[in-house]
Design an enzyme around this catalytic site. Structure first.
Site, PDB file in Angstrom:
ATOM      1  N   TYR A  36       0.827  -1.200   0.000  1.00  0.00           N
ATOM      2  CA  TYR A  36       0.000   0.000   0.000  1.00  0.00           C
ATOM      3  C   TYR A  36       0.866   1.256   0.000  1.00  0.00           C
ATOM      4  O   TYR A  36       0.590   2.226  -0.703  1.00  0.00           O
ATOM      5  CB  TYR A  36      -0.922   0.007   1.215  1.00  0.00           C
ATOM      6  CG  TYR A  36      -1.688   1.292   1.399  1.00  0.00           C
ATOM      7  CD1 TYR A  36      -2.773   1.596   0.578  1.00  0.00           C
ATOM      8  CD2 TYR A  36      -1.311   2.219   2.375  1.00  0.00           C
ATOM      9  CE1 TYR A  36      -3.463   2.785   0.731  1.00  0.00           C
ATOM     10  CE2 TYR A  36      -1.997   3.404   2.529  1.00  0.00           C
ATOM     11  CZ  TYR A  36      -3.072   3.684   1.701  1.00  0.00           C
ATOM     12  OH  TYR A  36      -3.749   4.874   1.852  1.00  0.00           O
ATOM     13  N   SER A 118      -5.300  14.198   5.585  1.00  0.00           N
ATOM     14  CA  SER A 118      -6.123  13.515   4.596  1.00  0.00           C
ATOM     15  C   SER A 118      -7.557  13.350   5.081  1.00  0.00           C
ATOM     16  O   SER A 118      -7.800  13.115   6.273  1.00  0.00           O
ATOM     17  CB  SER A 118      -5.528  12.139   4.296  1.00  0.00           C
ATOM     18  OG  SER A 118      -6.381  11.383   3.461  1.00  0.00           O
ATOM     19  N   GLN A 139      -7.138  18.184   3.554  1.00  0.00           N
ATOM     20  CA  GLN A 139      -7.346  17.708   2.175  1.00  0.00           C
ATOM     21  C   GLN A 139      -8.762  17.184   2.004  1.00  0.00           C
ATOM     22  O   GLN A 139      -9.284  16.478   2.872  1.00  0.00           O
ATOM     23  CB  GLN A 139      -6.339  16.595   1.845  1.00  0.00           C
ATOM     24  CG  GLN A 139      -6.504  15.965   0.477  1.00  0.00           C
ATOM     25  CD  GLN A 139      -7.411  14.742   0.500  1.00  0.00           C
ATOM     26  OE1 GLN A 139      -7.573  14.088   1.534  1.00  0.00           O
ATOM     27  NE2 GLN A 139      -8.037  14.439  -0.625  1.00  0.00           N
ATOM     28  N   TYR A 141     -11.678  15.440  -0.867  1.00  0.00           N
ATOM     29  CA  TYR A 141     -12.106  14.934  -2.171  1.00  0.00           C
ATOM     30  C   TYR A 141     -13.462  15.557  -2.517  1.00  0.00           C
ATOM     31  O   TYR A 141     -14.326  15.664  -1.640  1.00  0.00           O
ATOM     32  CB  TYR A 141     -12.259  13.412  -2.146  1.00  0.00           C
ATOM     33  CG  TYR A 141     -10.969  12.656  -2.033  1.00  0.00           C
ATOM     34  CD1 TYR A 141     -10.104  12.549  -3.118  1.00  0.00           C
ATOM     35  CD2 TYR A 141     -10.606  12.039  -0.839  1.00  0.00           C
ATOM     36  CE1 TYR A 141      -8.909  11.851  -3.010  1.00  0.00           C
ATOM     37  CE2 TYR A 141      -9.413  11.343  -0.721  1.00  0.00           C
ATOM     38  CZ  TYR A 141      -8.574  11.250  -1.814  1.00  0.00           C
ATOM     39  OH  TYR A 141      -7.397  10.563  -1.700  1.00  0.00           O
ATOM     40  N   THR A 167      -8.362  17.528  -3.757  1.00  0.00           N
ATOM     41  CA  THR A 167      -7.723  16.560  -4.648  1.00  0.00           C
ATOM     42  C   THR A 167      -8.678  16.202  -5.777  1.00  0.00           C
ATOM     43  O   THR A 167      -9.774  15.695  -5.532  1.00  0.00           O
ATOM     44  CB  THR A 167      -7.328  15.301  -3.864  1.00  0.00           C
ATOM     45  OG1 THR A 167      -6.368  15.653  -2.864  1.00  0.00           O
ATOM     46  CG2 THR A 167      -6.722  14.254  -4.785  1.00  0.00           C
ATOM     47  N   HIS A 286      -0.520  12.095  -7.952  1.00  0.00           N
ATOM     48  CA  HIS A 286      -0.916  11.190  -6.867  1.00  0.00           C
ATOM     49  C   HIS A 286       0.164  10.149  -6.594  1.00  0.00           C
ATOM     50  O   HIS A 286      -0.120   8.986  -6.277  1.00  0.00           O
ATOM     51  CB  HIS A 286      -2.246  10.504  -7.190  1.00  0.00           C
ATOM     52  CG  HIS A 286      -3.159  10.351  -6.007  1.00  0.00           C
ATOM     53  ND1 HIS A 286      -4.097  11.288  -5.670  1.00  0.00           N
ATOM     54  CD2 HIS A 286      -3.274   9.373  -5.070  1.00  0.00           C
ATOM     55  CE1 HIS A 286      -4.753  10.896  -4.585  1.00  0.00           C
ATOM     56  NE2 HIS A 286      -4.268   9.740  -4.198  1.00  0.00           N
TER      57      HIS A 286
END
Length: 391
Positions: A36, A118, A139, A141, A167, A286
Site C-alpha cells: 500500500y 487527509s 485535504q 475529495y 484533490t 498522486h
C-alpha cells in the site's frame, strides 16, 4: 497539546538518508501494508519516473561565495514555514504506525512546517486539532455526496484548519496491482498466510491490536470507531467521475480560506482553477498511484509555474527523496514541496520521531546543497541555478 505518545526514537542509530528510512520501514510493516505504501498504478512507469526525472537536472556549484546562514523560510497559504517542505496528505497512515496522522502533524510542526491532513485519516479532524499546537491544512475529495463534503469542510473550519487542499485526480481508483495482489484491495482481504505475515512483525501486530488505527475516522459516525472495511466502503462509494468545474466553484463558495487544487498537471487546467478563485495548485500525479504513463511531476512543473506562478502559489509533490530534489523543484518554480512516502517511511520506521528525523535530513541536505551552490535563500532558487543533464 494532548495525546497518548511522546517523541522517543529508540533502537539502533537512525538511518542517515531517506533511502535508509525506506529500508527500515519495509522491515517494520507486513507485506500488504508495504505494498500500500510503495505501489503505483499498472506498470508503475510514472511511479518510477517521478524519481528518475530529477536526474534530468544538475545543480550548479559555485565557489568562494561566503554563503552562510542559509534561509529556508517561505510562506504557503498565509503560513510562515521554516522549511519549504510540508507533509502531503496520506490516507490510512495509521496502518504504517499507530501514531498515524497525529504523529505526522506533530513531527511537521516540530520541524517548522505543516501537514495536510487527509480526508482518509486514521485520526479524526478533531483529534488532530486537539493533539497539536499549530494550525494545519486539510485535504478534501469532491465526493458525490455534497452533504458529506460540506460536513468535512465545516468540521475542518471549526477545528481551526486554515487551508483546504482539494484533490481532483481521483474520479476512480487507479489500478494498483501490488495492493490487489497482497490483499489491500477494496475491501481488504485477509488469508491465513497474510495473517501469519502480519504476526511475523510482532511490534506492528501488537500496536494494531491495541490501538486499532486503521479506520478512516472521518467517515464513521461521530463518537464511534467503526471498522476499517465500513469506512473504506464509505470512501469508495462516494468517489465519482461525475465531477466538474461547477463542483470546484461550489467548494470555493463554501470555503473562505486559502484553497489549493491538488492533482494538476496541465497548464490549461492550472489556469482555469486559478480563474475560479483557487489560491494555489499542487502539481501532482498522486505519487504515480492513479493514471499510469502520465508525465512525472517535476517535468510538468515548469509549464504550470510559468502559466500561473505570478497569480497563485505553486507546490509540487511526487518523487522527492532528498534535499537536492527539493532544490531542483524550487528552482523550477515551486514555492514549496509536499512529501508523502518519505514521511511515511519515517512514520513506519520510528513513529512521530521518525518523521521528524526524515524532515531533519531533508533540511540538512538542502542547507548543505545551497551552501555549496552559493545560494543564500531557498526562495532565491531559479532555473539559472540548474543545468540540464544530457539525455
Amino acid at each position: 497539546m494532548t495525546g497518548g505518545f511522546r517523541f522517543r526514537l529508540t533502537g539502533r542509530t537512525p538511518p542517515l538518508d531517506v533511502e535508509g528510512w525506506r529500508r527500515r520501514a519495509g522491515r517494520r510493516v507486513p507485506p500488504m501494508v508495504w505494498a500500500y505504501i510503495e505501489n503505483g498504478a499498472d506498470t508503475e512507469r510514472t511511479l518510477g519516473e517521478n524519481r528518475s526525472a530529477y536526474r534530468d537536472w544538475y545543480l550548479n556549484q559555485r565557489v568562494l561565495t561566503r554563503t552562510t546562514d542559509v534561509d529556508l523560510t517561505t510562506t504557503v497559504a498565509g503560513t510562515r514555514l521554516d522549511l519549504p517542505v510540508a507533509v502531503a496528505p496520506v490516507g490510512l497512515a495509521g496502518a504504517a504506525h499507530w501514531h498515524g496522522d497525529l504523529g505526522l502533524a506533530r513531527a511537521a510542526e516540530r520541524s517548522g512546517t505543516r501537514m495536510v491532513l487527509s480526508s482518509a485519516s486514521t485520526y479524526s479532524i478533531e483529534e488532530v486539532a486537539r493533539g497539536t499546537d499549530e494550525r494545519h491544512w486539510f485535504q478534501l475529495y469532491p465526493w458525490g455526496d455534497r452533504a458529506l463534503t460540506a460536513s468535512l469542510m465545516d468540521r475542518a473550519r471549526d477545528s481551526g484548519f486554515t487551508a483546504l487542499f482539494v484533490t481532483v485526480d481521483v474520479p476512480v481508483y487507479g489500478n494498483r496491482l501490488r495492493e490487489r495482489r497482497t490483499g489491500m484491495g477494496l475491501p481488504p482481504t485477509l488469508t491465513p498466510r497474510r495473517v501469519l505475515q502480519a504476526a511475523l512483525r510482532p511490534r506492528w501486530a501488537y500496536a494494531y491490536l491495541r490501538h486499532r488505527r486503521t479506520t478512516l475516522r472521518n467517515l464513521v459516525p461521530d463518537g464511534t470507531r467503526g471498522t476499517a472495511v465500513e469506512s473504506v466502503t464509505v470512501q469508495s462509494e462516494n468517489l465519482t467521475a461525475d465531477i466538474g468545474w461547477n463542483d470546484l466553484e461550489w467548494i470555493r463558495s463554501r470555503w473562505d480560506g486559502p484553497l489549493f487544487v491538488k492533482g494538476v498537471l496541465h497548464p490549461d487546467d492550472a489556469e482555469r482553477v486559478v480563474d475560479l478563485g483557487a489560491d494555489g495548485v499542487v502539481v501532482s500525479n498522486h505519487g504515480g498511484r492513479q493514471l499510469d504513463a502520465v508525465q512525472p511531476t517535476v517535468r510538468a512543473l515548469p509549464a504550470v509555474a510559468q502559466r500561473v506562478g505570478h497569480r497563485a502559489e505553486v507546490l509540487v509533490d511526487g518523487g522527492i527523496r532528498s534535499g537536492a530534489d527539493v532544490a531542483v523543484a524550487l528552482a523550477l518554480g515551486a514555492r514549496a514541496c509536499l512529501v508523502g512516502r518519505p514521511a511515511v517511511y519515517g512514520l513506519a520506521g520510528g513513529g512521530a520521531d521518525g518523521v521528524a528525523e526524515v524532515l531533519r535530513i531533508l533540511r540538512e541536505e538542502l542547507v548543505r546543497n545551497l551552501t555549496m551552490m552559493g545560494v543564500a535563500a531557498s526562495a532565491d532558487l531559479a532555473p539559472h541555478h540548474l543545468t540540464p543533464a544530457p539525455r
